[in-house]
Write an enzyme that holds these catalytic residues in place. Structure first.
Site, PDB file in Angstrom:
ATOM      1  N   HIS A  95       1.656   4.479  -3.057  1.00  0.00           N
ATOM      2  CA  HIS A  95       1.744   5.946  -3.007  1.00  0.00           C
ATOM      3  C   HIS A  95       2.961   6.432  -3.791  1.00  0.00           C
ATOM      4  O   HIS A  95       2.896   7.424  -4.518  1.00  0.00           O
ATOM      5  CB  HIS A  95       1.852   6.426  -1.558  1.00  0.00           C
ATOM      6  CG  HIS A  95       0.577   6.308  -0.779  1.00  0.00           C
ATOM      7  ND1 HIS A  95      -0.605   6.859  -1.203  1.00  0.00           N
ATOM      8  CD2 HIS A  95       0.305   5.695   0.409  1.00  0.00           C
ATOM      9  CE1 HIS A  95      -1.562   6.606  -0.320  1.00  0.00           C
ATOM     10  NE2 HIS A  95      -1.034   5.892   0.661  1.00  0.00           N
ATOM     11  N   HIS A 121       0.844  -1.206   0.000  1.00  0.00           N
ATOM     12  CA  HIS A 121       0.000   0.000   0.000  1.00  0.00           C
ATOM     13  C   HIS A 121       0.877   1.253   0.000  1.00  0.00           C
ATOM     14  O   HIS A 121       0.651   2.184  -0.797  1.00  0.00           O
ATOM     15  CB  HIS A 121      -0.914  -0.008   1.228  1.00  0.00           C
ATOM     16  CG  HIS A 121      -1.575   1.294   1.510  1.00  0.00           C
ATOM     17  ND1 HIS A 121      -2.844   1.607   1.068  1.00  0.00           N
ATOM     18  CD2 HIS A 121      -1.133   2.400   2.179  1.00  0.00           C
ATOM     19  CE1 HIS A 121      -3.157   2.824   1.455  1.00  0.00           C
ATOM     20  NE2 HIS A 121      -2.136   3.330   2.131  1.00  0.00           N
ATOM     21  N   GLU A 122       1.867   1.287   0.891  1.00  0.00           N
ATOM     22  CA  GLU A 122       2.750   2.458   0.970  1.00  0.00           C
ATOM     23  C   GLU A 122       3.539   2.630  -0.325  1.00  0.00           C
ATOM     24  O   GLU A 122       3.783   3.755  -0.766  1.00  0.00           O
ATOM     25  CB  GLU A 122       3.701   2.319   2.164  1.00  0.00           C
ATOM     26  CG  GLU A 122       3.015   2.270   3.519  1.00  0.00           C
ATOM     27  CD  GLU A 122       2.163   3.495   3.800  1.00  0.00           C
ATOM     28  OE1 GLU A 122       2.464   4.579   3.262  1.00  0.00           O
ATOM     29  OE2 GLU A 122       1.174   3.374   4.550  1.00  0.00           O
ATOM     30  N   GLU A 178      -5.698   7.154  -1.113  1.00  0.00           N
ATOM     31  CA  GLU A 178      -5.547   5.998  -0.220  1.00  0.00           C
ATOM     32  C   GLU A 178      -6.275   4.777  -0.787  1.00  0.00           C
ATOM     33  O   GLU A 178      -5.775   3.650  -0.691  1.00  0.00           O
ATOM     34  CB  GLU A 178      -6.087   6.334   1.177  1.00  0.00           C
ATOM     35  CG  GLU A 178      -5.286   7.391   1.925  1.00  0.00           C
ATOM     36  CD  GLU A 178      -3.877   6.942   2.261  1.00  0.00           C
ATOM     37  OE1 GLU A 178      -3.631   5.725   2.312  1.00  0.00           O
ATOM     38  OE2 GLU A 178      -3.021   7.817   2.466  1.00  0.00           O
TER      39      GLU A 178
END
Length: 421
Positions: free
Chosen positions: A281, A277-278, A357
């Protein structure tokens, strides 16, 4: 002056009563009927005590937030109309000959006063987190961080304030544009040095001790074309039971960071999902989109502040004992307007953040192909932080830069179903 004070206090009290009613009685936080009994329903992954505590903790924390923001506005208003800012300016002029020292002295007294009067909100917030076992930080450690915060903010803001008033004196009409131009390299520089200069003031960072996990995370990073040689671990367990992970910094100072609480509470697949997930970004350049959005809002904000400051000083300058916008005593008005405009823009910036997100969540699902790990990690995040799965609308609007846990658990759970079909 009496009218301004009475109206300000009256509006603050009325707002406080409204927000308390809204959070504790008026808002609907029930789970939609179609999701009851699903993996997104907290009844399925929280016990009775956790359900009660998460509701209580979230309500109190939200109340503190919504009371502290307008309290800051009230505080700056009273500092202006009671002539406190003008007194600080006069003390500074008597205490030092050079203008830079006068600015430093004035800003120190203003910062100290605001910090002391705002301290009860921070202290109560700390004690609430301690009571609900979110924070495990000792009082001494918390006070140490509080003092570090004060001095770091003072040093950075003194530089900003000094340059700002120099620009106002040099160009009364165009100072806002010149200030914005200077904010671009300054913001980028802060983001570059934060991981190596600022963050270590609060916590110890070191390479991840679990080398097997680090290898798997770096494999994900390589798959995502992220230049990373190390994964960093930070010892947050001394301060909190909450969980977190993030990618920070820009350029050569970019870091992948895991809280040790995350390593302790989540299994390997859950950690890999969070790290993916990070990385999402980073791959989708959200950090640079965020910088561009921040700079755009800063440009608009500084333009509006310049117009509003001129109008307010022209109309109420005598009341506040401020002669012009070049007078350092106008600084509380500048901070007041920043705070109000920032609060007003929060729904927009939060909406953009929530969209990013969700994109990062979908990216992580596509990379790991493990929706079970996604669902279970969000459930554990909810338990660890005692956060409401379905917060009130106003809370989501002004406080949530992430989709709600109800939303995240729902769409991550459905993602696999769509793949199966």
């Amino acid at each position: 002056m009496k009218k301004v004070i009475l109206w300000s206090l009256g509006l603050y009290i009325l707002f406080g009563l409204f927000i308390a009613w809204y959070l504790f009685l008026g808002a609907n936080t029930d789970i939609p009927s179609n999701l009851k009994g699903s993996v997104a329903d907290p009844q399925t992954f929280m016990n009775e005590r956790q359900l009660i505590l998460s509701e209580e903790h979230s309500q109190i924390k939200n109340l503190l937030y919504f009371l502290s923001v307008p309290f800051e506005w009230l505080l700056y208003t009273l500092i202006l109309v009671l002539g406190v800012s003008a007194k600080f300016r006069d003390w500074a002029k008597v205490s030092a000959k050079f203008s830079i020292l006068q600015t430093a002295i004035y800003f120190f007294w203003l910062s100290l006063l605001v910090e002391l009067l705002s301290f009860p909100f921070q202290w109560v917030s700390y004690k609430v987190s301690k009571f609900y076992n979110i924070t495990v930080q000792t009082t001494n450690s918390w006070m140490k961080d509080f003092l570090i915060d004060f001095w770091v903010n003072y040093a950075l803001m003194l530089l900003i304030v000094g340059v700002l008033f120099w620009l106002i004196k040099k160009s009364t009409k165009r100072w806002w544009f010149h200030a914005w131009l200077l904010s671009i390299p300054f913001s980028l520089f802060l983001m570059f040095v934060q991981p190596v200069l600022i963050d270590p003031l609060y916590n110890d960072f070191f390479p991840l001790t679990n080398k097997e996990l680090e290898t798997k995370i770096l494999e994900l990073a390589n798959k995502a074309d992220i230049p990373a040689d190390y994964v960093y671990e930070v010892n947050m367990s001394e301060k909190t039971n909450a969980l977190n992970a993030y990618v920070t910094g820009i350029g050569s100072n970019s870091r992948i960071v895991l809280w040790d609480t995350t390593l302790e509470r989540l299994d390997e697949n859950e950690i890999l999902f969070i790290m993916a997930h990070e990385m999402g970004h980073y791959v989708m350049k959200h950090i640079y989109i965020g910088i561009a959005g921040y700079l755009l809002l800063t440009l608009i904000g500084l333009f509006l502040i310049s117009k509003l400051m001129n109008m307010i000083v022209k109309r109420w300058g005598k009341l506040c004992k401020v002669s012009s916008i070049q007078d350092i005593a106008v600084l509380p008005l500048f901070f007041l307007l920043i705070s109000v405009l920032s609060f007003a823009s929060d729904p927009i910036s939060n909406a953009v953040s929530r969209h990013q997100e969700k994109d990062a969540d979908i990216y992580a699902l596509e990379m790991t192909e493990d929706n079970k790990a996604a669902v279970s990690s969000f459930q554990e995040l909810s338990r660890a932080g005692l956060s409401q799965v379905n917060p009130p609308f106003l809370v989501k609007l002004f406080r949530y830069g992430h989709p709600t846990m109800l939303e995240r658990i729902s769409y991550t759970n459905e993602f696999q179903k769509g793949e199966d079909e």
